[in-house]
Motif scaffolding. Structure first.
Motif, PDB file in Angstrom:
ATOM      1  N   VAL A  81      -1.458   3.382  -6.261  1.00  0.00           N
ATOM      2  CA  VAL A  81      -0.357   3.430  -5.303  1.00  0.00           C
ATOM      3  C   VAL A  81       0.696   4.425  -5.756  1.00  0.00           C
ATOM      4  CG1 VAL A  81       1.527   2.094  -4.266  1.00  0.00           C
ATOM      5  CG2 VAL A  81      -0.749   1.063  -4.512  1.00  0.00           C
ATOM      6  N   ARG A  82       0.983   4.415  -7.033  1.00  0.00           N
ATOM      7  CA  ARG A  82       2.001   5.322  -7.570  1.00  0.00           C
ATOM      8  C   ARG A  82       1.582   6.783  -7.382  1.00  0.00           C
ATOM      9  NH1 ARG A  82       5.495   2.516 -11.302  1.00  0.00           N
ATOM     10  NH2 ARG A  82       4.960   0.306 -11.271  1.00  0.00           N
ATOM     11  N   ASN A  83       0.344   7.066  -7.655  1.00  0.00           N
ATOM     12  CA  ASN A  83      -0.135   8.444  -7.515  1.00  0.00           C
ATOM     13  C   ASN A  83      -0.081   8.907  -6.055  1.00  0.00           C
ATOM     14  OD1 ASN A  83      -0.617   8.554 -10.265  1.00  0.00           O
ATOM     15  ND2 ASN A  83      -2.784   7.995 -10.077  1.00  0.00           N
ATOM     16  N   ALA A  84      -0.447   7.997  -5.146  1.00  0.00           N
ATOM     17  CA  ALA A  84      -0.421   8.348  -3.727  1.00  0.00           C
ATOM     18  C   ALA A  84       1.009   8.606  -3.243  1.00  0.00           C
ATOM     19  CB  ALA A  84      -1.067   7.239  -2.901  1.00  0.00           C
ATOM     20  N   LEU A  85       1.956   7.791  -3.703  1.00  0.00           N
ATOM     21  CA  LEU A  85       3.359   8.001  -3.326  1.00  0.00           C
ATOM     22  C   LEU A  85       3.892   9.302  -3.909  1.00  0.00           C
ATOM     23  CD1 LEU A  85       4.803   4.388  -3.670  1.00  0.00           C
ATOM     24  CD2 LEU A  85       4.517   5.679  -1.562  1.00  0.00           C
TER      25      LEU A  85
ATOM     26  N   HIS B  68       7.416  11.419  -3.356  1.00  0.00           N
ATOM     27  CA  HIS B  68       8.319  10.459  -3.990  1.00  0.00           C
ATOM     28  C   HIS B  68       8.367  10.704  -5.498  1.00  0.00           C
ATOM     29  CE1 HIS B  68       8.724   8.042  -0.327  1.00  0.00           C
ATOM     30  NE2 HIS B  68       7.419   8.216  -0.150  1.00  0.00           N
TER      31      HIS B  68
ATOM     32  N   HIS C 295       5.805   3.721   1.717  1.00  0.00           N
ATOM     33  CA  HIS C 295       6.406   4.958   2.195  1.00  0.00           C
ATOM     34  C   HIS C 295       7.267   4.706   3.441  1.00  0.00           C
ATOM     35  CE1 HIS C 295       6.839   9.182   3.328  1.00  0.00           C
ATOM     36  NE2 HIS C 295       6.411   8.856   4.537  1.00  0.00           N
TER      37      HIS C 295
ATOM     38  N   SER D  50       0.862  -1.188   0.000  1.00  0.00           N
ATOM     39  CA  SER D  50       0.000   0.000   0.000  1.00  0.00           C
ATOM     40  C   SER D  50       0.899   1.238   0.000  1.00  0.00           C
ATOM     41  CB  SER D  50      -0.872   0.013   1.253  1.00  0.00           C
ATOM     42  OG  SER D  50      -0.068   0.222   2.406  1.00  0.00           O
ATOM     43  N   PRO D  51       0.353   2.421  -0.320  1.00  0.00           N
ATOM     44  CA  PRO D  51       1.179   3.631  -0.282  1.00  0.00           C
ATOM     45  C   PRO D  51       1.808   3.864   1.088  1.00  0.00           C
ATOM     46  CG  PRO D  51      -0.865   4.068  -1.446  1.00  0.00           C
ATOM     47  CD  PRO D  51      -1.005   2.693  -0.846  1.00  0.00           C
ATOM     48  N   GLU D  52       1.012   3.684   2.154  1.00  0.00           N
ATOM     49  CA  GLU D  52       1.531   3.915   3.498  1.00  0.00           C
ATOM     50  C   GLU D  52       2.664   2.949   3.828  1.00  0.00           C
ATOM     51  OE1 GLU D  52      -0.173   4.296   8.101  1.00  0.00           O
ATOM     52  OE2 GLU D  52      -1.372   3.308   6.539  1.00  0.00           O
TER      53      GLU D  52
END
Length: 558
Positions: free
Chosen positions: A511-515, A520, A313, A308-310
Motif C-alpha cells: 500500500v505504501r509503495n502504491a501511494l 504521496h 488516496h 487500499s491505496p485507492e
C-alpha cells in the motif's frame, strides 16, 4: 471519595460490563486484549481508567451523564495533566433524553484584550507552535464544566470535583502511555520553574507505576469547589494568574477573565448512510469532517477495499480540500465572511470534489470559492435515562504553554497558537476573538418513526488528526461493518501538509509503495500522532462502548 473502593471498582466493573452479545453483521476487533464493552444501564469511556471509574461512581450514586462527564474530565486533569485541565478549553454535544434533543456548548476562551496582531508580529510569533506566554488565551474549560452541570446536571460542581481533588491530594500511580508522554516533555517543563516544581518531582517525570501527587492542584480545585468559579474568573486564583502573565508580558487581564462566558451553539450536520452526523460549528474544525463525508459520497469506498491505496488516496485528497477551506473560512463565529452551512451545500461540495484527482496526489489545494493543530482528552458517557455526552477538553500542545502559575498546580494552554497573523481572515488574531480550534466532539442520530433519536456519541483526540480521524472511524463502522472496538482499532492515516502523510505500521509496504507512486510522501510518526478515540452506541436495550488501545483508557459500565 473512598480511594480503595474506586480502585476495586475498576476491576469489578470491567468484568460486569464485558458480558456481551455480538452485534449482527459486524466484524469484531482483531486487536488482542480489546473487545467492545456492552452494558445494560450506563457506560463511561475515557482515556484513563481512574477517570472512567470516577465517572461510573458518579452515575451509581445518582448523578447523570453530564455530572459523570465533568467528574471524569476533572480526574483526567489530574491524571493526564499534559493533555487537559482547567487551564484549557472544552466543547460538548449533549443528547437530552427528556427533551429528545441535542444541545452543544462552546467553552473556548478568547484572546486577551492586549493580544494584537502588531504586538505578536513584533515579538516573532509563529502560528501553530508552542509560544509560551504569547499563546495564552483565556481558559474556558472550567466555565464550561460549571455551565453543563448547573444547566443539565443533577449534582453540583463541588460534588463532581471531589474525585479529582482526592487524586490530586492523595496521589495515584501513573499509567504507562501517560508516563512515556510526560517524560518526553521534560526539557520543555524545565523552562518554567513552577512547571518543573509541579510536574518534575525529584527532578524528573514520574515513571509508570510511580505515584504522583499534586497538592497545589488539590488546593486549587478545593478553592473552586468551596467558593465557585468566580475565584478563577476574576477572584483570588484569577488575580494570581493575571499577575504571573503580566510579569511575563502576557495579554490576559483580570477583566478578560471576568468577561469569559461559554456559548450554547447549534450543531451542524449532514446525512450519512441513513443516519445524521453532527459536529460543532466554527470556531472549530468539525465542519471539515462533514465536508469530507460529503466530498466522498459518490465514491464506492467499500469496493475500493479498506485501507487500499485507492481508498486511502481518496480520503487523503478529500482531507486536503476540506482543510484548505478551514484555513480560509473558519475562525471565530462572529467574524466569518461565509456562513458555515454554505460549505456543505451541493454546489460548494461539487466544486470541491471536482479538484480531486483519482490518480495523483495534489501538493497544493486552494480553498473553495467565496459565496455569501493538539494534546487533548476526549470522553463520552451515557446514562440509564438515555442522556449521552460527547465531551472534549484540551491544553492544545502537551502541557500547553508550559507556564504554571506558582502554587496552582496546572498548566495554562497555548490555544492562541491557533490564530493566524495573515490579515483579513476570520481567524486573524485580534483582542477578544476566539481562535481556531482543533477540538471536535462528534455525534450521530437516526430517525425512528419520524423523530430524531440518539444513536452514537464519539470523538477522537489528537489535534489536526481529529476531523480526518472522525471520517475514518465512521467509514469503518458504517461502510465496512466493523464492530465498535474494531472501528476504533483499525490503522489510520494522518495527512499533514502538501503531500506528507503518515500511515500506522499495520498498513503494509504494498500500500505504501502504491501511494508513493501516486505522489504521496510517506513519513514516519509515533502512535500518539494518530490520536485516541472513545465511542458509545445506543442499542435497543443498553449500550455498546469502545476505548482506544492507543491510550491507557477503558470503557466501563453497569
Amino acid at each position: 471519595m473512598n480511594r480503595p473502593r474506586l480502585h476495586a471498582l475498576v476491576g469489578a466493573l470491567v468484568t460486569l460490563a464485558t458480558a456481551r452479545a455480538p452485534l449482527p453483521a459486524q466484524r469484531p476487533s482483531t486487536m488482542a486484549g480489546r473487545s467492545t464493552v456492552y452494558a445494560s444501564s450506563a457506560v463511561v469511556a475515557t482515556s484513563q481508567p481512574l477517570a472512567s471509574a470516577a465517572g461510573l461512581e458518579i452515575l451509581r450514586r445518582g448523578g447523570n451523564a453530564i455530572d459523570a462527564a465533568v467528574a471524569a474530565a476533572a480526574v483526567l486533569s489530574v491524571t493526564e495533566p499534559h493533555m487537559t485541565g482547567i487551564g484549557g478549553d472544552m466543547f460538548a454535544i449533549v443528547w437530552l433524553a427528556r427533551e429528545q434533543k441535542l444541545v452543544a456548548l462552546n467553552a473556548s476562551g478568547r484572546a486577551g484584550s492586549l493580544m494584537t496582531r502588531a504586538t505578536l508580529q513584533a515579538r516573532g510569533f509563529r502560528a501553530g507552535s508552542q509560544q509560551g506566554v504569547m499563546s495564552v488565551t483565556v481558559p474556558g474549560a472550567l466555565a464550561g464544566w460549571d455551565k453543563l452541570v448547573r444547566t443539565h446536571g443533577k449534582r453540583t460542581l463541588a460534588q463532581v470535583l471531589q474525585p479529582a481533588i482526592g487524586y490530586a491530594r492523595d496521589g495515584f500511580p501513573l499509567s504507562p502511555i501517560i508516563a512515556a508522554q510526560w517524560a518526553d516533555e521534560t526539557t520543555f517543563l524545565q523552562r518554567d520553574s513552577a512547571a518543573a516544581a509541579t510536574f518534575l518531582p525529584r527532578g524528573r517525570a514520574p515513571k509508570a507505576g510511580e505515584w504522583f501527587r499534586n497538592p497545589d492542584y488539590a488546593r486549587t480545585l478545593k478553592t473552586i469547589a468551596d467558593s465557585g468559579i468566580g475565584t478563577f474568573y476574576g477572584g483570588s486564583i484569577g488575580q494570581r494568574l493575571v499577575s504571573r502573565l503580566a510579569a511575563l508580558n502576557g495579554f490576559v487581564t483580570l477583566d478578560d477573565l471576568r468577561k469569559n462566558a461559554p456559548t450554547w451553539v447549534t450543531p451542524i450536520s449532514v446525512p450519512f448512510k441513513g443516519y445524521r452526523v453532527w459536529e460543532l460549528p466554527p470556531n472549530n474544525q468539525g465542519i471539515a469532517a462533514l465536508e469530507m463525508l460529503r466530498i466522498l459520497e459518490p465514491y464506492d469506498l467499500k469496493t475500493m477495499g479498506h485501507n487500499s491505496p485507492e481508498y486511502l488516496h481518496h480520503l487523503i485528497e478529500a482531507k486536503k480540500l476540506a482543510y484548505a477551506d478551514l484555513d480560509r473560512f473558519v475562525g471565530d463565529a462572529d467574524h466569518l465572511d461565509m456562513p458555515a452551512e454554505q460549505m456543505l451545500t451541493d454546489a460548494f461540495i461539487a466544486e470541491r470534489r471536482s479538484h480531486l484527482d483519482a490518480k495523483r496526489a495534489q501538493e497544493r489545494m486552494d480553498p473553495g470559492p467565496m459565496r455569501t493543530k493538539s494534546e487533548t482528552v476526549y470522553l463520552t458517557v451515557a446514562d440509564a435515562e438515555g442522556n449521552m455526552v460527547s465531551f472534549i477538553n484540551s491544553n492544545y500542545d502537551s502541557f500547553g504553554s508550559g507556564i504554571v502559575v506558582p502554587g496552582t498546580g496546572f498548566a495554562l494552554h497555548n490555544r492562541g497558537a491557533g490564530f493566524t497573523l495573515t490579515e483579513g481572515l476570520p481567524n486573524t488574531v485580534a483582542p477578544g476573538k476566539r481562535p481556531f480550534h482543533t477540538l471536535i466532539p462528534g455525534f450521530v442520530t437516526q430517525t425512528v418513526n419520524g423523530r430524531e433519536q440518539a444513536y452514537m456519541s464519539f470523538g477522537l483526540m489528537g489535534g489536526g488528526v481529529q476531523a480526518q480521524g472522525h471520517v475514518q472511524f465512521l467509514l469503518n463502522y458504517f461502510v465496512f461493518g466493523m464492530d465498535l472496538q474494531a472501528s476504533i482499532d483499525a490503522p489510520r492515516f494522518r495527512h499533514y501538509d502538501r503531500n506528507r502523510v503518515a500511515l500506522e505500521p499495520p498498513i503494509g509496504d504494498g500500500v505504501r509503495n502504491a501511494l508513493a507512486a501516486m505522489g504521496h510522501l510517506l513519513i514516519d510518526q509515533p502512535t500518539v500522532a494518530f490520536g485516541g478515540a472513545q465511542a458509545i452506541v445506543r442499542l435497543p436495550k443498553g449500550y455498546a462502548a469502545g476505548s482506544d488501545p492507543r491510550k491507557d483508557g477503558m470503557a466501563v459500565g453497569y
